[in-house]
Write an enzyme that holds these catalytic residues in place. Structure first.
Site, PDB file in Angstrom:
ATOM      1  N   LYS A   1       0.843  -1.194   0.000  1.00 61.28           N
ATOM      2  CA  LYS A   1       0.000   0.000   0.000  1.00 61.28           C
ATOM      3  C   LYS A   1       0.875   1.240   0.000  1.00 61.28           C
ATOM      4  O   LYS A   1       1.641   1.469   0.940  1.00 61.28           O
ATOM      5  CB  LYS A   1      -0.904   0.038   1.232  1.00 61.28           C
ATOM      6  CG  LYS A   1      -1.858   1.228   1.245  1.00 61.28           C
ATOM      7  CD  LYS A   1      -2.517   1.427   2.591  1.00 61.28           C
ATOM      8  CE  LYS A   1      -1.635   2.184   3.562  1.00 61.28           C
ATOM      9  NZ  LYS A   1      -1.381   3.588   3.155  1.00 61.28           N
TER      10      LYS A   1
ATOM     11  N   GLY B   1       6.415   4.447   9.817  1.00 60.87           N
ATOM     12  CA  GLY B   1       5.580   5.620  10.017  1.00 60.87           C
ATOM     13  C   GLY B   1       5.578   6.043  11.474  1.00 60.87           C
ATOM     14  O   GLY B   1       6.501   5.723  12.239  1.00 60.87           O
ATOM     15  N   SER B   2       4.546   6.736  11.881  1.00 57.75           N
ATOM     16  CA  SER B   2       4.494   7.299  13.229  1.00 57.75           C
ATOM     17  C   SER B   2       4.228   6.224  14.274  1.00 57.75           C
ATOM     18  O   SER B   2       3.632   5.181  13.994  1.00 57.75           O
ATOM     19  CB  SER B   2       3.390   8.360  13.312  1.00 57.75           C
ATOM     20  OG  SER B   2       2.112   7.750  13.258  1.00 57.75           O
TER      21      SER B   2
ATOM     22  N   GLY C   1       1.559   3.134  14.412  1.00 62.15           N
ATOM     23  CA  GLY C   1       2.093   1.812  14.719  1.00 62.15           C
ATOM     24  C   GLY C   1       1.320   1.131  15.837  1.00 62.15           C
ATOM     25  O   GLY C   1       1.071  -0.086  15.789  1.00 62.15           O
TER      26      GLY C   1
ATOM     27  N   GLU D   1       8.968   0.175  11.997  1.00 62.71           N
ATOM     28  CA  GLU D   1       9.927   1.246  12.253  1.00 62.71           C
ATOM     29  C   GLU D   1       9.133   2.519  12.435  1.00 62.71           C
ATOM     30  O   GLU D   1       8.513   3.017  11.492  1.00 62.71           O
ATOM     31  CB  GLU D   1      10.948   1.413  11.136  1.00 62.71           C
ATOM     32  CG  GLU D   1      12.069   2.343  11.608  1.00 62.71           C
ATOM     33  CD  GLU D   1      13.005   2.790  10.527  1.00 62.71           C
ATOM     34  OE1 GLU D   1      12.640   3.753   9.814  1.00 62.71           O
ATOM     35  OE2 GLU D   1      14.076   2.189  10.380  1.00 62.71           O
TER      36      GLU D   1
ATOM     37  N   GLU E   1       7.772  13.782  18.419  1.00 61.42           N
ATOM     38  CA  GLU E   1       8.397  13.921  17.102  1.00 61.42           C
ATOM     39  C   GLU E   1       7.735  15.085  16.361  1.00 61.42           C
ATOM     40  O   GLU E   1       6.528  15.075  16.128  1.00 61.42           O
ATOM     41  CB  GLU E   1       8.238  12.627  16.313  1.00 61.42           C
ATOM     42  CG  GLU E   1       8.940  12.631  14.975  1.00 61.42           C
ATOM     43  CD  GLU E   1       8.830  11.296  14.253  1.00 61.42           C
ATOM     44  OE1 GLU E   1       9.808  10.898  13.608  1.00 61.42           O
ATOM     45  OE2 GLU E   1       7.757  10.671  14.329  1.00 61.42           O
TER      46      GLU E   1
END
Length: 482
Positions: A174, A228-229, A233, A250, A379
């Site tokens: 995706k 991603g974030s 996650g 990750e 972040e």
């Protein structure tokens, strides 16, 4: 320039799906680059079923030489399309042309690296008693769902897909909704590989969150690889729990760069200007916190401020640009809000400003002492960096480890023993010494804490896509027969 429409790709065929096409926009100027056909839950179910059937009924998982051949063919086709993909990355993602070139070269290198590893997936054997043999075989885990982010739409696609294919998995991919045209061009490279059987790799475009949620819930998918974030996650982890999928995640980062009094300050400023502002700070390993010894704080600030200030922000296609755009106007507005917060909670040293057109913003530096501030802990994912101070090594370690993240960090010192002590004490998956943002196919990356689960790159990048099967044989041994 208008690019071809991005369709879904299932069982070796391009499919529009039922939804009307959506626009893909250049973040640097707002122009429409082309269109993509959104996917759906039904298309995910079809793609996952195809991937499952192909995994179970073909020899793909047991054919390491075929898998290596496909990956070499893929690398060759990525290389042939490199210039076209570089232009498209610059247009659809907004990053600098030099950054896009680096992304393509890294992707080609990584694909060839895993092509080599495809033929060296090794198990082990042992004889636990006379005539009793155990074989620990490494086998493909099944169908892998690969969810690709927008900030490096080729590298972060290949970084998961290449080891998945090398391990013998089939895949459903995706792309990010912001970079579907780049993704479609990469899928065309795969489609052109003569040795790739239909159904091994399938792709479904996003439609809001419908496609990602369908992938997470699908009983036909065994592994999810997501970059991603941390927030997303966690949602994936919760959604995958009912089917107990294997996860390779990750996630977010808040990389500290620790600068000691004996550091080469000019070298540190050069490294950290690039390390903080590469891809406009929209990379999870970007230097996000400068932790500076109090004795050199003024000297460091006197060098880093003009270095940040001198960075020319502009379109990625402009050779004079030194930092490209953010991914969209929404993120530009988000960063402007963070700058305002930094002025309230800390002290702005350099205040970022938007440009007249496009999703651009100039770099920001701010001092802050409050270790509990969200600006320190969360972040920010943009060209905005905090400056914090410390008095001794112990405080530097405490502050470096103060956030929930542990993806990357860097240490600047001429003292090798101190550098090694710090690299051991900082809880992060990667610690660079006197450098920042050095990434290579051979070196594993991944996070501690809420920065993720598992490792990508390197030999360990195969692990999340492999199962270990114990095969036991009791052959028996007869002693003393005439």
């Amino acid at each position: 320039m208008t690019y071809p429409d991005a369709k879904n790709y299932i069982a070796g065929k391009w499919i529009e799906g039922g939804a009307a096409p959506s626009e893909s926009v250049n973040p640097a100027d707002g122009s429409v680059l082309g269109h993509f056909f959104p996917g759906s839950k039904a298309l995910v179910e079809e793609a996952a079923a195809v991937a499952r059937r192909t995994f179970l009924t073909t020899g793909w998982a047991a054919s390491p030489r075929l898998r290596a051949q496909v990956l070499f063919e893929f690398a060759d086709r990525l290389e042939a399309a490199k210039d076209e993909l570089v232009d498209l990355i610059v247009a659809e993602n907004g990053k600098l042309r030099g950054e896009a070139v680096g992304e393509m070269m890294g992707s080609i290198s990584e694909t060839r690296y895993y092509a080599g590893l495809a033929r060296t997936v090794l198990g082990r054997t042992l004889e636990s008693a006379p005539g009793n043999f155990s074989m620990m075989n490494r086998e493909a885990a099944g169908v892998a769902a690969i969810i690709v982010p927008w900030n490096a739409p080729v590298t972060l696609h290949v970084r998961s897909l290449a080891p998945a294919l090398a391990a013998g998995c089939t895949a459903v991919v995706k792309p990010a909704i912001q970079t579907p045209l780049v993704h479609a061009r990469v899928m065309r490279c795969l489609d052109e590989c003569p040795s790739l059987p239909a159904g091994i790799v399938n792709s479904v475009n996003e439609n809001g969150t419908e496609v990602g949620e369908a992938m997470i819930a699908s009983p036909d998918i065994d592994v999810i690889s997501f970059t991603g974030s941390s927030r997303t996650g966690k949602r994936i982890m919760a959604g995958a729990a009912p089917t107990l999928k294997r996860l390779s995640l990750e996630l977010g980062g808040k990389a500290p760069a620790v600068i000691f009094p004996d550091a080469d300050l000019d070298g540190a400023v050069k490294e950290l200007t690039h390390g903080a502002l590469v891809m406009a700070g929209q990379i999870c390993v970007a230097a996000a916190r400068f932790l500076v010894h109090k004795s050199v704080q003024a000297d460091f600030e006197a060098r880093i401020k003009p270095a940040f200030e001198a960075v020319k922000v502009g379109p990625g296609a402009d050779p004079s640009s030194e930092m490209g755009s953010l991914i969209d106007i929404a993120n530009q507005k988000r960063i402007m809000g963070l700058i305002e917060q930094a002025g309230d909670e800390g002290e702005l040293i350099l205040t970022g400003k938007p440009l007249d057109k496009g999703a651009f913003i100039t770099p920001t530096l701010f001092r802050i002492d409050d270790l509990q501030s969200d600006l320190v802990h969360e972040e920010l994912f943009g060209p905005i960096v905090s400056i914090e101070t410390f008095e001794d090594e112990a405080e530097a370690v405490t502050k470096a480890n103060a956030t929930k993240y542990g993806l990357a960090a860097s240490v600047f010192t001429r003292d090798l023993n101190r550098a090694m002590r710090m690299s051991r004490a900082i809880r992060a998956g990667t610690v660079w010494l006197n450098s920042h943002t050095r990434l290579l196919a051979e070196g594993e990356t991944g996070g501690y804490g809420q920065s993720g689960i598992g490792r990508l790159h390197g030999v360990e990048g195969l692990n999340d896509f492999l199962e270990t099967k114990h095969v036991y044989l009791e052959a028996g041994t007869v002693y003393g027969e005439a």
